[in-house]
Design a protein around this motif. Structure first.
Motif, short mmCIF file in Angstrom:
data_model
loop_
_atom_site.label_atom_id
_atom_site.label_comp_id
_atom_site.label_asym_id
_atom_site.label_seq_id
_atom_site.Cartn_x
_atom_site.Cartn_y
_atom_site.Cartn_z
N MET A 210 1.29 -0.96 0.03
CA MET A 210 -0.36 -0.02 0.11
C MET A 210 0.67 1.53 0.34
N GLN A 211 0.19 2.08 -0.85
CA GLN A 211 1.14 3.82 -1.07
C GLN A 211 1.01 4.45 0.46
N THR A 212 2.14 4.73 1.03
CA THR A 212 1.88 6.02 2.20
C THR A 212 2.26 7.45 1.52
N GLY A 213 1.27 8.27 2.67
CA GLY A 213 2.49 9.84 2.19
C GLY A 213 0.96 9.98 1.69
N LYS A 214 1.55 11.38 1.39
CA LYS A 214 0.48 13.19 1.05
C LYS A 214 0.20 12.44 -0.05
N GLY A 215 -1.50 12.47 -0.60
CA GLY A 215 -1.81 12.04 -1.60
C GLY A 215 -1.57 10.43 -2.77
N ALA A 216 -1.36 9.92 -1.11
CA ALA A 216 -1.48 8.29 -1.91
C ALA A 216 -2.42 7.36 -2.37
N ASP A 217 -1.87 6.49 -3.21
CA ASP A 217 -3.46 5.67 -3.36
C ASP A 217 -3.05 4.61 -2.30
N THR A 218 -4.88 4.92 -1.76
CA THR A 218 -4.11 4.25 -0.19
C THR A 218 -4.93 2.43 -0.91
N THR A 219 -4.70 2.09 -1.15
CA THR A 219 -5.85 0.73 -2.65
C THR A 219 -4.89 -0.25 -2.59
N LYS A 220 -5.17 -1.35 -1.06
CA LYS A 220 -4.19 -1.99 -0.90
C LYS A 220 -4.34 -2.95 -2.44
N ILE A 221 -3.19 -3.48 -2.62
CA ILE A 221 -2.17 -4.07 -3.68
C ILE A 221 -2.10 -5.65 -3.45
N ASN A 222 -2.98 -6.72 -4.35
CA ASN A 222 -2.31 -8.38 -3.81
C ASN A 222 -1.43 -8.88 -4.55
N ILE A 223 -0.18 -9.38 -4.71
CA ILE A 223 0.96 -9.76 -5.83
C ILE A 223 0.50 -11.14 -4.82
N PRO A 224 0.21 -12.29 -5.68
CA PRO A 224 0.62 -13.95 -5.85
C PRO A 224 1.66 -14.28 -6.29
N ILE A 225 2.40 -14.99 -5.42
CA ILE A 225 4.26 -15.36 -5.37
C ILE A 225 4.02 -16.81 -5.49
N THR A 226 3.80 -16.86 -7.17
CA THR A 226 4.26 -17.88 -7.42
C THR A 226 5.56 -19.29 -7.07
N ILE A 227 5.92 -19.85 -6.10
CA ILE A 227 7.63 -21.05 -5.77
C ILE A 227 7.14 -21.59 -5.81
N ASN A 228 7.75 -22.43 -7.48
CA ASN A 228 7.94 -23.87 -6.78
C ASN A 228 8.94 -24.50 -6.80
N ARG A 229 9.14 -24.92 -5.54
CA ARG A 229 10.07 -25.73 -4.54
C ARG A 229 10.56 -26.89 -5.45
N PRO A 230 11.36 -27.13 -6.39
CA PRO A 230 11.60 -28.58 -7.02
C PRO A 230 11.84 -29.59 -5.76
N GLU A 231 12.33 -29.60 -4.86
CA GLU A 231 12.14 -30.95 -3.81
C GLU A 231 11.19 -30.92 -3.21
N ASN A 232 10.05 -30.16 -3.84
CA ASN A 232 8.92 -29.79 -2.39
C ASN A 232 7.60 -30.76 -3.58
N THR A 233 7.89 -30.85 -4.45
CA THR A 233 7.37 -31.59 -5.91
C THR A 233 6.53 -32.72 -5.08
N ASP A 234 4.72 -32.78 -5.82
CA ASP A 234 4.00 -34.03 -5.50
C ASP A 234 3.45 -35.19 -6.72
N LEU A 235 4.84 -36.36 -6.50
CA LEU A 235 4.77 -37.61 -7.52
C LEU A 235 4.40 -38.02 -7.05
N GLN A 236 3.22 -38.39 -8.12
CA GLN A 236 2.82 -39.77 -7.91
C GLN A 236 2.61 -41.04 -8.90
N PHE A 237 3.01 -42.50 -8.86
CA PHE A 237 2.46 -42.89 -9.40
C PHE A 237 1.14 -43.84 -9.56
N MET A 238 1.10 -44.26 -10.39
CA MET A 238 -0.85 -45.11 -11.05
C MET A 238 -0.57 -46.11 -11.85
N PRO A 239 -0.43 -47.61 -11.75
CA PRO A 239 -0.66 -48.38 -12.93
C PRO A 239 -1.42 -48.49 -13.16
#
Length: 889
Positions: A210-239
């Motif tokens: 959120m911007q702060t200070g005089k005359g700032a746009d006080t609308t909250k912004i929301n930015i999704p953070i996409t993080i794929n840690r390869p070691e946390n990959t869910d891998l399933q095997f189905m015969p």
């Protein structure tokens, strides 16, 4: 039990618990707050795709990321069809990612997977909006994961936001990982980094600012953070078929899911217990793939995934059974399936000489069944595809005790979808030009088809249609029969080898939605929890002081607007029912009064209502429009702002509006206020509760200066400074007299009063028809109760007020009509993103129909999407481009 008896049990279950499916075509794939979401619904029986005869009411709701219901509407369904719209009122609905769901009460018996859902993003649009270019990278420093964020902030006209102070927070769900303050550079950029513990489970990781200070746009912004840690990959095997049996070659499907819930590409190798490489694997599409493995009894296998940092991660494959059965299906032939059954015998669990059964089902109906005895280790059965309709077929191998041993699902495609041809009357169009589309629908054999269809035309300069998204075909024939979320469902039904292979991998790894064999063979079928609603009904119970049902109580039902009255007599348990021609509207409030035959009193009326269903939260988030925006989205937002600014300057008569002066800034949460939080007077929860328990009528007379009551024809009417009062309760217009007298302050969260034109004009447009000659000038009182949507019940002796969820009837889509005289007048104001919406196109006996509409001020190409059904089991859709000339008015 014989095979015939088993199949009779299955048919009996299917008859008692038939499945419904619903599909919604929307007018466009994403929306801006202030838009209207328009839809056409097709409610069909799942077996034959013919109109459902069980349900006559459909619920359509808008749920936020956490699956909390934000809006819900109810539409009547006739012969399987309905259409409607949902206003996305700015101010009442926060910007964010949402899910549209559609279902009947009966569909709730079969779990969430059968319910229609579509994810959309609702964008706010104002001329102070901030555009953000965001890039997140995961670095490993000294064994610690660090997220490095590179951000660039621009205004809507793409100018950098220079030297702007900002307050930042990194959130993992509701847990705060970082609080910081920073300032943008001269080019609007900002860098940020934070550590992410290895074992941190990510729950909607996001950066809020959120911007702060005089005359700032006080609308909250929301930015999704996409993080794929390869070691946390869910891998399933189905015969294939479900089991790995030693000595029987196996096909194994696999699916890799990243931390963001999406499929992620992987590759690796399969090792035996001696750490020898047996085979390799690599995903083909959306993290899915398959490989062959010759399993050895007593051996164990491990998959090692190659990670980007050069390391490996191990996953254990399912165990190898020493004995048992396997089931494989080959689609080598165009007209038949080859079912391959293998046996590794065991005297107890897999006898070599026992009787086995193969059952093939589609859409809940048994299409093929046979019994056999293994003569050799392998048995091959050819099954003609003609036995199965287009869609998913489920094959099951059962033993002689009718216990399922193996299952496999495949897709049968007869390419029998309806053929829809759209021919425009011109190749190119100028702005505001008249467009006519000639439509012809035929079946597979080329014969004309009478059917019901819906059509949307959108501006390619503002709307990007999703070529791989949901359609009536891939939804009803594929996605609705599979568990979980399907990415890019249209990809799998494209007729080429690569897509067909991807479809087979999907069916190897995705769960099946439908009856299980325990349900079929159960001694007693449990009655359904939710009953079908063929029509709108009001049911309840008359109770005495001890909460016991009272017999022979006369219950009178009355609605003042529209006027309606009916009587019912309670049964032995005190139950009563009203049905028939009930049709609740925006202004409907039912008053129920109970009278004993002996004249006694103290009867409480308890009206039945069911709690709305609880759904699972979104698996995959949609990024806000202002983050890494594409050109089309920015164009759509810019046009929306232009249209809104022009509209806000005009009254209904075309005169300029006066400046809005906000009288009261208190905000009522969950309010349906059409002005967002704007009102002239507000009574919040604290003020109302301090006044003590009393009716709303008495509260307003005491606390709202200028509010008056006077008798009129046996009841009261209300006014404010000589202007009549219109009461809106939870977004629905109600009878002022009955509502204000029946509702108590303890049940009210807030009251908002709109008296000046700046706030009444939205209500006038919503609840009154302009141009009718009448000139109403009401004061609107918006009441928000703790119950929110739907029914309100007031338990007072002998009386109750019931406000059901009203029927939402569709409004006419706005169609500008241009003539030679007005074609160039006021040019530059027609910036529609949805050029045309036609929810009910009925083709004639020759399969033909014609529609017409006018182009907008954008001389761009348009996309036409048309979908529908002949309502006899055949469905179809088409996506087509319309050209546009470069002429200007």
């Amino acid at each position: 039990m014989s095979l015939a008896n088993l199949l009779n049990l299955q048919d009996s279950l299917h008859t008692r618990l038939p499945v419904e499916k619903v599909y919604l075509q929307l007018d466009k794939p994403y929306y801006t707050l202030g838009d209207t979401l328009r839809f056409k619904s097709y409610l069909l029986d799942a077996d034959l795709l013919t109109p459902s005869i069980r349900s006559g009411l459909l619920y359509v709701e808008l749920d936020d990321e956490s699956a909390k219901m934000v809006r819900q509407i109810m539409v009547p369904v006739v012969a399987g069809l309905s259409w409607g719209d949902m206003p996305l009122t700015a101010g009442n609905i926060p910007e964010g990612s949402y899910t549209i769901r559609a279902y009947t009460n009966w569909m709730r018996n079969f779990g969430e997977d059968y319910i229609f859902k579509k994810n959309i993003y609702l964008s706010r649009a104002n001329n102070t909006s901030t555009l953000i270019k965001a890039d997140f990278k995961l670095a490993n420093t000294e064994g610690k994961n660090k997220v490095e964020a590179s951000l660039r902030f621009n205004t809507l006209n793409k100018r950098p936001i220079v030297l702007q102070d900002m307050q930042l927070r990194v959130l993992n769900g509701t847990h705060s990982l970082l609080k910081a303050k920073s300032t943008t550079g001269f080019d609007g950029t900002m860098n940020l980094s934070f550590e992410l513990a290895d074992k941190t489970v990510l729950k909607n990781l996001s950066l809020q600012g959120m911007q702060t200070g005089k005359g700032a746009d006080t609308t909250k912004i929301n930015i999704p953070i996409t993080i794929n840690r390869p070691e946390n990959t869910d891998l399933q095997f189905m015969p294939e078929g479900g089991n790995l049996v030693g000595g029987i070659p196996a096909k194994i499907g696999f699916k890799a899911i990243g931390e963001d819930g999406k499929g992620t590409d992987v590759s690796g190798s399969i090792y035996n217990s001696k750490q020898e490489v047996i085979t390799t694997f690599k995903s083909a599409h959306k993290g899915m793939g398959s490989f062959e493995l010759p399993p050895v009894a007593g051996e164990s296998y491990t998959a090692k995934l190659d990670l980007p940092n050069g390391t490996m991660k191990s996953y254990v494959l399912p165990p190898i059974n020493a004995s048992g059965t396997t089931l494989r299906i080959n689609q080598a032939c165009e007209d038949s399936l080859e079912v391959v059954l293998n046996l590794q015998p065991n005297p107890v669990t897999a006898p070599a000489h026992g009787t086995y059964y193969v059952v093939g089902q589609s859409r809940g109906t048994v299409c093929y069944a046979a019994s056999f005895v293994f003569k050799n280790a392998a048995t091959r059965i050819k099954v003609a595809k003609i036995f199965f309709p287009t869609g998913i077929a489920r094959f099951t191998l059962l033993n002689n005790q009718y216990q399922p041993l193996n299952e496999r699902i495949v897709y049968v495609d007869h390419h029998d979808e309806l053929n829809i041809r759209i021919t425009p009357n011109k190749q190119n169009y100028a702005v505001r030009d008249s467009i006519a589309l000639n439509i012809v629908v035929t079946d597979k054999a080329g014969k004309p088809v009478q059917g019901d269809f819906s059509l949307a035309v959108t501006d390619d300069s503002q709307v990007r249609t999703d070529s791989l998204g949901s359609s009536i075909e891939n939804n009803l024939l594929l996605s609705s029969d599979l568990k979980g979320d399907i990415e890019d469902p249209a990809y799998y039904l494209k007729p080429n080898p690569q897509n067909i292979e991807a479809l087979d991998n999907l069916l190897l790894t995705q769960g099946w939605v439908g009856y299980d064999w325990k349900q079929i063979t159960a001694a007693k079928i449990q009655p359904p929890q939710y009953l079908p609603e063929a029509e709108f009904t009001i049911t309840g119970k008359a109770l005495n002081a001890f909460d016991k049902g009272v017999e022979n109580v006369k219950v009178n039902l009355m609605s003042p607007s529209p006027f309606y009255t009916a009587d019912a007599i309670t049964d032995k348990q005190g139950n009563f029912t009203f049905k028939g021609d009930l049709a609740p509207s925006d202004s409907t409030a039912y008053i129920l009064q109970a009278k004993r035959k002996n004249g006694g009193s103290n009867i409480t009326i308890d009206i039945n209502k069911s709690a709305p269903p609880q759904f699972a939260p979104q698996v995959r988030r949609i990024a806000p429009w202002y983050v890494n925006s594409d050109t089309l989205m920015l164009k759509s937002i810019d046009d929306h702002i232009t249209e809104k600014l022009a509209s806000d300057k005009m009254q209904f008569s075309g005169k300029l509006l006066k400046d809005v002066v906000i009288q009261d800034k208190r905000i009522i949460t969950d309010s349906f206020n059409l002005n967002g939080s704007g009102a002239d007077f507000v009574f919040d929860e604290e003020t109302i509760q301090k006044a003590g328990k009393q009716s709303l009528r008495d509260f307003l007379l005491k606390h709202f200066k200028g509010f008056h009551a006077r008798p009129y024809r046996g009841r009261e009417i209300y006014s404010y400074d000589d202007r009549w009062v219109c009461v809106i309760a939870n977004g629905a217009r109600v009878s002022s007299y009955f509502y204000l007298n029946a509702v108590m302050t303890e049940q009210v969260k807030g009251i908002e009063i709109m008296s000046t034109y700046a706030y009444t004009n939205q209500y006038m447009a919503r609840f009154f028809t302009l141009g009718s000659g009448a000139n109403p000038d009401p004061v609107f009182i918006e009441v928000t109760t703790f119950g929110g949507n739907g029914a309100f019940i007031n338990k007072t002796p002998n009386m109750a007020v019931y406000m059901p969820l009203p029927f939402t009837l569709p409004k006419q889509f706005y169609r500008p009509r241009y003539t030679v005289n007005n074609k160039t007048a006021n040019a530059g104001n027609d910036l529609r993103s949805t050029i045309h919406w036609e929810p009910n196109i009925i083709t004639d006996k020759n399969g033909k129909a014609t529609i017409s509409f006018y182009a907008s001020d954008r001389p761009n190409s348009y996309t036409v999407i048309m979908e529908g059904s002949d309502m006899k089991g055949n469905i179809g859709s088409v996506v087509q481009k319309l050209g546009a000339g470069k002429n200007s008015p």
